[in-house]
Enzyme design. Sequence first.
Site, PDB file in Angstrom:
ATOM      1  CB  SER A   1     -36.864  36.194 -31.956  1.00 27.75           C
ATOM      2  OG  SER A   1     -36.709  35.133 -32.834  1.00 27.75           O
TER       3      SER A   1
ATOM      4  CD1 TRP B   1     -34.472  31.910 -26.640  1.00 21.70           C
ATOM      5  CD2 TRP B   1     -34.353  31.026 -28.687  1.00 21.70           C
ATOM      6  NE1 TRP B   1     -34.827  30.584 -26.542  1.00 21.70           N
ATOM      7  CE2 TRP B   1     -34.758  30.015 -27.789  1.00 21.70           C
ATOM      8  CE3 TRP B   1     -34.210  30.701 -30.035  1.00 21.70           C
ATOM      9  CZ2 TRP B   1     -35.022  28.712 -28.192  1.00 21.70           C
ATOM     10  CZ3 TRP B   1     -34.463  29.391 -30.428  1.00 21.70           C
ATOM     11  CH2 TRP B   1     -34.872  28.419 -29.520  1.00 21.70           C
ATOM     12  CG  HIS B   2     -32.449  31.632 -33.172  1.00 22.86           C
ATOM     13  ND1 HIS B   2     -33.519  32.482 -33.078  1.00 22.86           N
ATOM     14  CD2 HIS B   2     -32.946  30.466 -33.651  1.00 22.86           C
ATOM     15  CE1 HIS B   2     -34.608  31.853 -33.496  1.00 22.86           C
ATOM     16  NE2 HIS B   2     -34.290  30.633 -33.844  1.00 22.86           N
ATOM     17  N   GLY B   3     -28.636  32.818 -30.895  1.00 24.19           N
ATOM     18  CA  GLY B   3     -27.195  32.734 -30.715  1.00 24.19           C
ATOM     19  C   GLY B   3     -26.608  34.032 -30.208  1.00 24.19           C
TER      20      GLY B   3
ATOM     21  CG  PHE C   1     -30.015  27.715 -31.475  1.00 25.73           C
ATOM     22  CD1 PHE C   1     -28.823  28.390 -31.663  1.00 25.73           C
ATOM     23  CD2 PHE C   1     -30.742  27.339 -32.575  1.00 25.73           C
ATOM     24  CE1 PHE C   1     -28.374  28.666 -32.947  1.00 25.73           C
ATOM     25  CE2 PHE C   1     -30.309  27.619 -33.854  1.00 25.73           C
ATOM     26  CZ  PHE C   1     -29.121  28.279 -34.039  1.00 25.73           C
TER      27      PHE C   1
END
Lengths: 468, 346
Positions: A318, A321-323, A468
């Site tokens: 997770s 996923w953001h960066g 994102f």
Amino acid sequence: MLFNSLHFLIFLPVFILLYYLVAFKYRWILIFIASCYFYMAFVPTYILILFLIIGIDFVSGIAIENSKNQKRKLFLILSLLSNILLLCFFKYFNFLNENISGILNLFGQQFHPINLDIILPIGLSFHTFQSMSYTIEVYKGHQKAERHLGYFANYVLYFPQMVAGPIERYDRLGTELKQEHKPVYQNFSDGFKLILFGLFVKMTIADNLAPYVNQIYADPLKYSPSQVFTGLILFSFQIYADFYGYSTIALGSARLMGIRLMDNFKTPYLSKSVSEFWSRWHISLSTWFRDYLYIPLGGNRGNLLRWSINILIVFMVSGLWHGASWTFVIWGALHGVNLLAERFFNKVFNFKIKETWSLLNLLLLLKTFLVTTLIWVFFRAESFSKAKDVFQALTRTTNISDISLESVLPGIMCVLLVLSDLWVYNSRIDDRLQTYKPVYRWAIYTVLIFCLFALAGTQKFAFIYFQF
Amino acid sequence: MTKKIIIKLSCLVTILVALNVLYKYTLFQNDLKTKSPEALAIKSQDLPDVYFFGESSNATYRDSDSIKSSITELASMFFPTIKIVPIVKPATHAGIYKSWARMIDLKKNKTKALIITLNLRSFDAAWIHSKLETQLQESMVLTQDHPPLLNRFQLSLQAFDNKTEKQREQMMLEQWKNTPLLFPFAFPFKSTADWDYAMAQGHYKKSDGTWDKEKNILACHYIKAYAFNLNDQNPRVKDFDEIVMYCAKNRINLYLNLMAENIDYADSLVGKELVFLMKQNRDFIVKRYSKRTCVVIDNLDLVRGKDFIDQNWTTEHYAYKGRMAIAKNLALNLKKQFVKEYKDAY
């Protein structure tokens, strides 16, 4: 196109007018054109990536449905791999290259990473995840494959939520998009309320906090520990107001069309534990990870170790996923560790959080907020050294800064946000407003309009989650 | 449903009107102070005789100057009984002056004259597409002729000419490349970009035979700053046209103070062709704007090369001698209007 732009505030009413004027059978064409126009206001050519995702997953959905056993699985894997590869290429290529280079250098191998000078297509992580959820559901047999390319394209492209969610499932948004929605007064009323409140939260609250936070994070060592701590608190509120504001405008825009999107936030900072926080923060992403990663990994089945590993994997992915940075991975991992520690504590001491308000719950709420605030440092800082600077500035006892920062207005904004959360706790702004008499409702609108028009930040900041 | 919507919209409009009044008398002045202090300065002046609109050239001085007075302070010495009020902001141009001129309260103020700085470089692509332009445009949002609350909301939405630095740079480069340079004689370069490119190939050599890079860069800079042909399509010309018309309509005596440029260096670094263009552009301005209600004060060739503060860049920043020369020329032109008030100060 940004929601907080004049462009959008002109585009939306024109679109809504056309939406109800156009015959239902052609409405999907209008939504498609409007969504393309909305997306192309950023970087026009990137629409081709979206078309590619739409093409792959549309064909895959049909192929999966028409196949059996291993072939079915193969089509799913091909579809998921295509989506992930696209995401990796645009988002993680440079990150992977740098890491491979670092590892090879450790073993004495010379490898010069090739850095691609590309801008990440806006919202790529959102629409790939949304599209992937469709093929997975078709594979599971929970969802019939869509045979109308236009409807499927609109599911991926739907402009109110295409760039920063909520990440919708096909059974919900796909179905809504296929239904005929007639102009209903209540939808207009709710849509207006949600948009007004969303703009207020984004432009008046988040954008007034951003300058303070940006100053602190630009050079944390220049500021005193109390100023840095204030900066961290303000960032907690800024990112919440920013994303909550975006999601609320998205909900409102869809509601004007008669479409109901899922709630992405439910007063997350009023959570008494980390697990509760994640059931209230970015709900559409949390449920995505729960359904498509946590449960397939085994969830809480199996032993304690296996479960702990599953939790850590989910949170780290997770984060990623953001960066494309290790700071995001650490941010996710810390949340995972925190959640595990909480569960172990509760288990060992047989501790259960009661739902009623009490002093203990207030302390738990403050603890959750404080821990989340400290973990946000890894999310906001662009590198580990910057995060280190923040913590160093926070803990030192010397070198007190004499730079004064405007903190009254940001402070008022935070109080407003807390009050609003307490007010809508376990509800939503439009539902909450509906419980009041018209005269009180209009008094609230008046205050919101004044705050939005007269007090909104004068620098425009793009929505944080757009990156994102 | 339609009736219900119309009623609600009417309520909304009423609320907005009321909130506009509330904003105007509470937060607006403070916002103006932060975002458009010049607008506030124009509005809050008590009966000035003369307004002077300008940019950094007015007050920039050389550190070694024994007298550091600005051009307006020096000019005021010639008119001790006249109140000359300078409204100054760096990098300002006619597009901004146009709005400032409209802010002068014609009912309250009996403005006898308006002096506007006319800077030759402000007509060139680099200034038109300057990275400071976004900031200047932002400073004008609150002063638009709309309800103040609407202006404030527009400011939050950044609904103005809000291009990025990169976009502006691109526009500047395109203008240099695509605008033809016109000479009444044969000239090898078709555009500013061509001329600049040729110069950048290395024009100057030091005594030891190596390229004099610094001199070369400066020569290129002079080309980029002054190699253009003024015509009525130039956005700044259009702005000045509006200013002249507005002042004529409202009977404000207008003085366009054409600032001195470093003609000496333009000549020695680049050559007579560049000086030709500078003078041709000056003539265009003088011819276009010299009217009954407008005087063009020609200072173009008034300051010598060494009296410019920035010796390795093109600016209109003058040492004391330069500022004084311009102030004196300004005073001599104002003297025609203020005969009695004039005192021979120097």
